[in-house]
Design a protein around this motif. Structure first.
Motif, mmCIF file in Angstrom:
data_model
loop_
_atom_site.group_PDB
_atom_site.id
_atom_site.type_symbol
_atom_site.label_atom_id
_atom_site.label_comp_id
_atom_site.label_asym_id
_atom_site.label_seq_id
_atom_site.Cartn_x
_atom_site.Cartn_y
_atom_site.Cartn_z
ATOM 1 N N UNK A 90 -4.687 -4.961 -9.001
ATOM 2 C CA UNK A 90 -4.882 -3.531 -8.725
ATOM 3 C C UNK A 90 -6.111 -3.235 -7.888
ATOM 4 N N UNK A 91 -7.123 -4.086 -7.972
ATOM 5 C CA UNK A 91 -8.361 -3.854 -7.215
ATOM 6 C C UNK A 91 -8.155 -3.999 -5.714
ATOM 7 N N UNK A 92 -7.070 -4.663 -5.322
ATOM 8 C CA UNK A 92 -6.810 -4.881 -3.900
ATOM 9 C C UNK A 92 -5.807 -3.887 -3.331
ATOM 10 N N UNK A 93 -5.318 -2.977 -4.149
ATOM 11 C CA UNK A 93 -4.322 -2.014 -3.691
ATOM 12 C C UNK A 93 -4.950 -0.984 -2.759
ATOM 13 N N UNK A 94 -4.178 -0.579 -1.753
ATOM 14 C CA UNK A 94 -4.629 0.438 -0.820
ATOM 15 C C UNK A 94 -3.860 1.733 -1.069
ATOM 16 N N UNK A 95 -4.589 2.848 -1.154
ATOM 17 C CA UNK A 95 -3.988 4.149 -1.451
ATOM 18 C C UNK A 95 -4.444 5.149 -0.401
ATOM 19 N N UNK A 96 -3.484 5.776 0.248
ATOM 20 C CA UNK A 96 -3.794 6.800 1.252
ATOM 21 C C UNK A 96 -3.226 8.141 0.816
ATOM 22 N N UNK B 124 0.840 -1.205 0.000
ATOM 23 C CA UNK B 124 0.000 0.000 0.000
ATOM 24 C C UNK B 124 0.869 1.246 0.000
ATOM 25 N N UNK B 125 0.337 2.335 -0.562
ATOM 26 C CA UNK B 125 1.112 3.562 -0.706
ATOM 27 C C UNK B 125 0.357 4.728 -0.084
#
Length: 357
Positions: A233-239, A202-203
């Motif tokens: 990509x659907x499981x990526x976490x973006x903050x 995650x980024x």
């Protein structure tokens, strides 16, 4: 109503600022600021916020030199809120000790700890711990590799160029979570976004200027790199992490935040040789709907977070409280409003827009 797997999380980040009170000139002690932070975390947990993060810095105007210690003090008096660094300056840290500190926090909190690893926008830790800025990038790459190896396996064998090798040694305690979450924190470096994508981590983007929508190309780079490396990509976490403040009215929020943020930005500006001082015009432009400051009443801040979700697809939002010192009671009120007003508005509107069932 069930929320999607990439539900939006809303929380707080802080550097535990101890800048002078602009009215009295008094400077809060580091000890008091840390104790205040524990009260803030308890309240954030009580009002339903998802995460509280403390950034690591090694200078007189911040008290957050050891985030995991402050977070651990809050672990036993909270129930649900996740506890993370924001960021850990991994380039100048020993990955073994980083893992041990946060796996200990994970045990104390029963699985609520996270590490946000970054290279750091402030460089005081490098001379303090005996590292050269010439090795800025190489140190981060090596230390991240070792940290990920440690969280993957109890026994570790590893060799790099800046730290003594490890041969089949155990690292303890092991985390409750398997694996212990590790995020990549970045101020907008394309290489960092790509690295996070390749690793499937995650980024978290620090957006403190310009327009948040300008980070959309970095999000695309991140997702493309992840897909090429075989990650979904659907499981990526973006903050994202942005400065801001919530009060009962937008005018009140702006009047409370502007003096301390101006003072602190001008201190940093002088250190970094910025050509122009921080002005009210800059502040007002940044708190416009498409700007990077999240300053206003609950409805307005919620509107900006919803726009951020639309433009960047974020799954987590950190409101940074605060750039410059504000009274503890005002910070507590902002946390209360973020949890009881802003977050419910955001979730209700996203449920309508995105069709959660």
């Amino acid at each position: 109503m069930a929320e999607p797997a990439n539900r939006i999380e809303i929380g707080i980040s802080t550097f535990l600022e101890t800048t002078p009170d602009l009215k009295t000139g008094e400077i809060m002690s580091h000890a008091q600021r840390m104790r205040n932070a524990v009260e803030e975390i308890v309240l954030a947990d009580q009002v339903g916020l998802d995460v509280y993060g403390i950034g690591e810095h090694h200078r007189a105007d911040y008290a957050g030199t050891a985030p995991e210690i402050v977070l651990a003090a809050a672990a036993s008096v909270t129930k649900r809120i996740r506890l993370t660094s924001a960021v850990t300056v991994l380039s100048s840290a020993d990955p073994v000790r980083v893992y041990q500190g946060f796996s200990s926090l994970d045990g104390l909190s029963n699985g609520r700890a996270e590490i946000m690893a970054g290279r750091g926008s402030f460089t005081e830790s490098f001379p303090l711990f005996g590292y050269s800025l010439d090795d800025y990038n190489e140190l981060f790459e090596e230390n991240l590799e070792l940290l990920l190896a440690i969280r993957k396996s109890e026994k570790v064998t590893w060799r790099g160029g800046h730290r003594p090798a490890i041969h089949n040694l155990g690292v303890y305690p092991r985390s409750v979570q398997s694996p212990l979450p590790v995020w990549i924190g970045t101020g907008g470096n394309p290489e960092s976004a790509i690295r996070a994508g390749v690793l499937g981590l995650p980024v978290a983007f620090a957006i403190i200027g310009g327009m948040p929508e300008q980070f959309a190309p970095l999000v695309r780079l991140y997702k493309e790199a992840a897909a090429k490396a075989g990650h979904d990509p659907a499981k990526l976490q973006i903050a994202t992490h942005s400065h801001g403040f919530v009060s009962d009215t937008t005018e009140q929020a702006a009047e409370l935040l502007y003096p301390p943020i101006q003072a602190q930005m001008n201190v940093i500006g002088r250190e970094r040789g910025w050509s122009q001082p921080y002005s009210r015009a800059t502040f007002d432009a940044a708190r416009s709907l498409r700007g990077a400051l999240y300053v206003g009443d609950p409805e307005y801040v919620a509107e900006k977070i919803i726009l951020l979700r639309k433009n960047l697809g974020i799954t987590r939002f950190f409101l940074h409280l605060s750039a410059g010192t504000l009274p503890h009671e005002e910070l507590m009120h902002a946390i209360e409003l973020l949890g009881t007003k802003v977050a419910p508005i955001v979730r209700k509107e996203l449920a309508r827009i995105e069709g959660w069932e």
